[in-house]
Design a protein around this motif. Sequence first.
Motif, mmCIF file in Angstrom:
data_model
loop_
_atom_site.group_PDB
_atom_site.id
_atom_site.type_symbol
_atom_site.label_atom_id
_atom_site.label_comp_id
_atom_site.label_asym_id
_atom_site.label_seq_id
_atom_site.Cartn_x
_atom_site.Cartn_y
_atom_site.Cartn_z
ATOM 1 N N UNK A 121 38.460 15.363 -3.712
ATOM 2 C CA UNK A 121 37.208 15.354 -2.956
ATOM 3 C C UNK A 121 37.361 15.844 -1.522
ATOM 4 N N UNK A 122 38.494 16.459 -1.208
ATOM 5 C CA UNK A 122 38.623 17.116 0.086
ATOM 6 C C UNK A 122 38.943 16.168 1.217
ATOM 7 N N UNK A 123 38.703 16.663 2.413
ATOM 8 C CA UNK A 123 39.044 15.920 3.629
ATOM 9 C C UNK A 123 38.231 14.639 3.744
ATOM 10 N N UNK A 124 38.890 13.546 4.101
ATOM 11 C CA UNK A 124 38.221 12.271 4.313
ATOM 12 C C UNK A 124 37.568 12.268 5.690
ATOM 13 N N UNK A 125 36.303 11.880 5.732
ATOM 14 C CA UNK A 125 35.581 11.707 6.994
ATOM 15 C C UNK A 125 35.813 10.282 7.486
ATOM 16 N N UNK A 126 36.178 10.130 8.747
ATOM 17 C CA UNK A 126 36.590 8.830 9.281
ATOM 18 C C UNK A 126 35.696 8.450 10.457
ATOM 19 N N UNK A 127 34.980 7.342 10.311
ATOM 20 C CA UNK A 127 34.146 6.803 11.391
ATOM 21 C C UNK A 127 34.750 5.467 11.817
ATOM 22 N N UNK A 128 35.496 5.473 12.907
ATOM 23 C CA UNK A 128 36.085 4.256 13.433
ATOM 24 C C UNK A 128 35.069 3.504 14.271
ATOM 25 N N UNK A 129 34.780 2.270 13.898
ATOM 26 C CA UNK A 129 33.710 1.507 14.525
ATOM 27 C C UNK A 129 34.223 0.731 15.740
ATOM 28 N N UNK A 130 33.444 0.746 16.812
ATOM 29 C CA UNK A 130 33.689 -0.077 17.992
ATOM 30 C C UNK A 130 32.408 -0.830 18.320
ATOM 31 N N UNK A 131 32.462 -1.662 19.347
ATOM 32 C CA UNK A 131 31.267 -2.402 19.754
ATOM 33 C C UNK A 131 30.179 -1.485 20.299
ATOM 34 N N UNK A 132 30.533 -0.253 20.639
ATOM 35 C CA UNK A 132 29.548 0.699 21.186
ATOM 36 C C UNK A 132 29.009 1.665 20.136
ATOM 37 N N UNK A 133 29.475 1.560 18.899
ATOM 38 C CA UNK A 133 29.022 2.470 17.849
ATOM 39 C C UNK A 133 27.558 2.205 17.498
ATOM 40 N N UNK A 134 26.810 3.286 17.312
ATOM 41 C CA UNK A 134 25.410 3.191 16.924
ATOM 42 C C UNK A 134 25.174 4.063 15.701
ATOM 43 N N UNK A 135 24.042 3.837 15.055
ATOM 44 C CA UNK A 135 23.691 4.672 13.909
ATOM 45 C C UNK A 135 23.630 6.132 14.310
ATOM 46 N N UNK A 136 23.039 6.420 15.448
ATOM 47 C CA UNK A 136 22.926 7.815 15.874
ATOM 48 C C UNK A 136 24.295 8.448 16.095
ATOM 49 N N UNK A 137 25.237 7.712 16.686
ATOM 50 C CA UNK A 137 26.558 8.302 16.921
ATOM 51 C C UNK A 137 27.259 8.616 15.605
ATOM 52 N N UNK A 138 26.954 7.853 14.569
ATOM 53 C CA UNK A 138 27.522 8.175 13.262
ATOM 54 C C UNK A 138 26.855 9.364 12.614
#
Length: 377
Positions: A121-138
């Motif tokens: 399935x190719x390259x893994x997309x990685x979203x590392x979550x912090x206290x400042x993460x928002x839906x829009x930033x993802x």
Amino acid sequence: MSGVHHPAEDGRTTGPVTSRSWWIYRGTGQPLADIRLGDVLPKPPGWRSFDGGPVLPPVPADSAETDRRLGRAGRATPRQDAHDIDLVNTALLLRRPLLVTGRPGIGKSTLAYLVARELGLGRVLHWGITSRSTLRSGLYEYDAIGRAQASLGHLRAAPDPDPAPAPASPGTDPAASPEPGPEPGARIGDFIRLGPLGTALLPYELPRVLLIDELDKSDIDLPNDLLHVLDNGTYTIPELVRARRREPVSHVHTDDPEGTVPVVDGLVRCRAFPFIVITSNGERQFPPAFLRRCVRLDVSPPREDQLAAMITAHFQDQEGRHDQLVREFVERSRDHGGLAADQLLNAVYLRTAGVRGDDKAWNELLDALWRRLSGAP
């Protein structure tokens, strides 16, 4: 595949497992030979079917990153429990996120890379979550300042709107139209970059693998904010929606290196719902509305055989050479309330690099490497 089941105390298997006939992902950690996921993956349930477009082709794997996390392909990898493989396949078939919970350092995030490697399935997309993460930033980022600066630079460089006519060159028709110049202003798509979640929801032919890492670090609102996107597989980019009359198709950057894709009328809708692995250290409770949209997997600490296979995957020609060290690590982990698997890899690396000394010095070094993770001395 065949093997004998060895029940553990929690009812799971601890030895070789027998494949279920409905499994697509088999937990081998090795690429499926001569099998294309699109040919074997059943159609989604009607309530999880999406029809986004235009359809995008698969992306290549990031082999270096996958090998860094899992070890070289072709080497032995830790064998997963049949129950865990059941739940991975359940998430694949239902097109639901897989919420993986367990203490830190037991390999929750590696599951995304195992699935991506095995199923191609190719390259893994990685979203590392912090206290400042928002839906829009993802989903995406918009560089409004960069676009304003580019537009200002275009205006400054614009030619005189009423220049004196240049003399015609010999052999040219003075009535011929000049070559059209660039469009006024900067194209808005050039200043939009999709985030990991936004990229995963593009209309790919095959599912992308997305790792949402340590969601329990997020602001309290983020799990609820994800509900609409995870339910509907779609989102809009308001900046593109407002500009759709003059720019109906915008080419935006993705979370993949050098990746660009077309977005029509500011709307993104997936086609193959991504395989999403959401990890949690169990440090907080998630709302029921979020939990019911996920397949939930509680991961147990790795067994001795799994740790030995992990060493074999990362270190060539080391199979069976560190069994005693593995046993010591498992005992220390039990006494210390749980250690991380990479703490064992650190010790194996030092030993293979020739760092040993006398027994006292080596044990002191292990004490330093294998300190408890709970914060207590």
